[in-house]
Enzyme design. Structure first.
Site, PDB file in Angstrom:
ATOM      1  N   HIS A  45      -8.686  -3.219  -5.862  1.00  0.00           N
ATOM      2  CA  HIS A  45      -8.029  -3.196  -4.435  1.00  0.00           C
ATOM      3  C   HIS A  45      -7.933  -1.539  -4.047  1.00  0.00           C
ATOM      4  O   HIS A  45      -7.818  -0.739  -4.724  1.00  0.00           O
ATOM      5  CB  HIS A  45      -6.522  -3.534  -4.537  1.00  0.00           C
ATOM      6  CG  HIS A  45      -6.613  -5.124  -4.855  1.00  0.00           C
ATOM      7  ND1 HIS A  45      -5.522  -5.945  -4.425  1.00  0.00           N
ATOM      8  CD2 HIS A  45      -7.395  -5.873  -5.375  1.00  0.00           C
ATOM      9  CE1 HIS A  45      -5.718  -7.090  -4.773  1.00  0.00           C
ATOM     10  NE2 HIS A  45      -6.937  -7.202  -5.579  1.00  0.00           N
ATOM     11  N   GLU A  47      -5.675  -0.094  -2.294  1.00  0.00           N
ATOM     12  CA  GLU A  47      -4.500   0.825  -2.946  1.00  0.00           C
ATOM     13  C   GLU A  47      -4.516   1.194  -4.259  1.00  0.00           C
ATOM     14  O   GLU A  47      -4.175   2.330  -4.390  1.00  0.00           O
ATOM     15  CB  GLU A  47      -3.150  -0.361  -2.693  1.00  0.00           C
ATOM     16  CG  GLU A  47      -3.215  -0.918  -1.360  1.00  0.00           C
ATOM     17  CD  GLU A  47      -3.722  -2.227  -1.088  1.00  0.00           C
ATOM     18  OE1 GLU A  47      -3.192  -2.990  -0.424  1.00  0.00           O
ATOM     19  OE2 GLU A  47      -4.679  -2.426  -1.737  1.00  0.00           O
ATOM     20  N   CYS A  74      -0.889  -6.643  -1.783  1.00  0.00           N
ATOM     21  CA  CYS A  74      -0.409  -8.117  -2.577  1.00  0.00           C
ATOM     22  C   CYS A  74       0.724  -7.632  -3.605  1.00  0.00           C
ATOM     23  O   CYS A  74       0.957  -6.446  -3.817  1.00  0.00           O
ATOM     24  CB  CYS A  74      -1.606  -8.612  -3.284  1.00  0.00           C
ATOM     25  SG  CYS A  74      -2.270  -7.169  -4.531  1.00  0.00           S
ATOM     26  N   CYS A  77      -0.367  -4.670  -5.962  1.00  0.00           N
ATOM     27  CA  CYS A  77      -0.689  -3.375  -5.215  1.00  0.00           C
ATOM     28  C   CYS A  77       0.848  -2.886  -4.974  1.00  0.00           C
ATOM     29  O   CYS A  77       1.098  -1.815  -4.959  1.00  0.00           O
ATOM     30  CB  CYS A  77      -1.186  -3.507  -4.099  1.00  0.00           C
ATOM     31  SG  CYS A  77      -3.162  -3.685  -4.414  1.00  0.00           S
TER      32      CYS A  77
END
Length: 148
Positions: A45, A47, A74, A77
């Site tokens: 991801h 992040e 999410c 993260c």
């Protein structure tokens, strides 16, 4: 946030969900976008990638700084933000299916988490949401998209 939106566009061009992240720490800027399809890696991801890049460049895991991301993080993260001691999260649109900064759950606001992250939501929310909607609409038109 505008730069994060540009990065999200790069993710979309590469066939990945358009999420971009910009992390500003001690005057240094780190950038990333989703690369789950390109790597292939379920943890890639935006992040996670930007936190890893900053930790490596700074030589420390306590990163601090301000993270700008196009969509609400999410659970994975959000946990990484707390673990990296990110000071401030600024994000665009909420994620009503998996957001962990207040939409579905609030990891970053939980008293059970050992680090507090200041959260600012809704920055260019309509633009970031439109980018995501457009990506998924195009996927539905051109191919079968699998979330599994």
């Amino acid at each position: 946030m505008r730069r994060a939106i540009e990065l999200a566009g790069q993710a979309a061009a590469a066939g990945d969900v358009p999420i971009g992240a910009v992390l500003v720490v001690d005057g240094r800027i780190f950038e990333a976008y989703n690369e789950r399809e390109a790597r292939p890696d379920p943890t890639a991801h935006a992040e996670m990638l930007v936190i890893r890049a900053a930790a490596q460049a700074l030589g420390r895991w306590r990163i601090g700084g301000s993270l700008y991301v196009t969509k609400e993080p999410c659970a994975m993260c959000a946990g990484a933000l707390a673990g990296a001691r990110i000071e401030r999260l600024i994000y665009g649109c909420r994620d009503p299916k998996g957001g962990a900064a207040g939409s579905v759950i609030d990891i970053l606001g939980s008293a059970a988490v050992n680090h507090r992250v200041d959260v600012v939501d809704g920055v260019l929310a309509e633009e970031t949401a439109a980018q995501l909607r457009g990506f998924f609409a195009e996927k539905r038109r051109t191919e079968r998209w699998s979330s599994g």
